[in-house]
Write a protein that holds these residues in place. Structure first.
Motif: not given
Length: 117
Positions: A79-105
């Motif tokens: 899973i690749i996440v992006y937003c406008r600057s990278g801040a929201r996508s970093e939050r999204a990555k943290q959410i996904l990782t905490a929920k057990g998603y193993s491959s998130v960039i």
């Protein structure tokens, strides 16, 4: 005191240099994952998404991501996440990782995404 300031400046420069090296490596990995069929998720608002987005991206705003995880069924998918600057996508990555998603960039902002698919 001067030594602390000098050390701070040197550490700051090193941090910027390392981040630039990492971002180049991440861009290459993002490109490779896209070519391999990764799920690309735009975590900006629906209105931002409608103004333009990466081809093939799905829109799941970061604020509703925890309740919309059903859209991302396979926790082993890339899973690749992006937003406008990278801040929201970093939050999204943290959410996904905490929920057990193993491959998130976190690809950063839309402008950081590769030009073509």
């Amino acid at each position: 005191m001067k030594t602390f300031v000098l050390v701070g400046v040197v550490l700051g420069i090193l941090f910027v240099f390392v981040k630039k090296i990492q971002s180049k490596g991440d861009k290459q990995m993002v490109q490779e994952w896209i070519q391999a069929g990764a799920v690309v998720v735009d975590v900006r608002t629906k209105s931002e998404f409608s103004e333009g987005h990466f081809p093939g991206a799905i829109n799941i705003p970061v604020d509703v991501l925890p309740t919309e995880l059903g859209s991302l069924k396979n926790k082993d998918s890339k899973i690749i996440v992006y937003c406008r600057s990278g801040a929201r996508s970093e939050r999204a990555k943290q959410i996904l990782t905490a929920k057990g998603y193993s491959s998130v960039i976190n690809a950063g902002g839309l402008s950081d995404m590769p030009n073509s698919r």
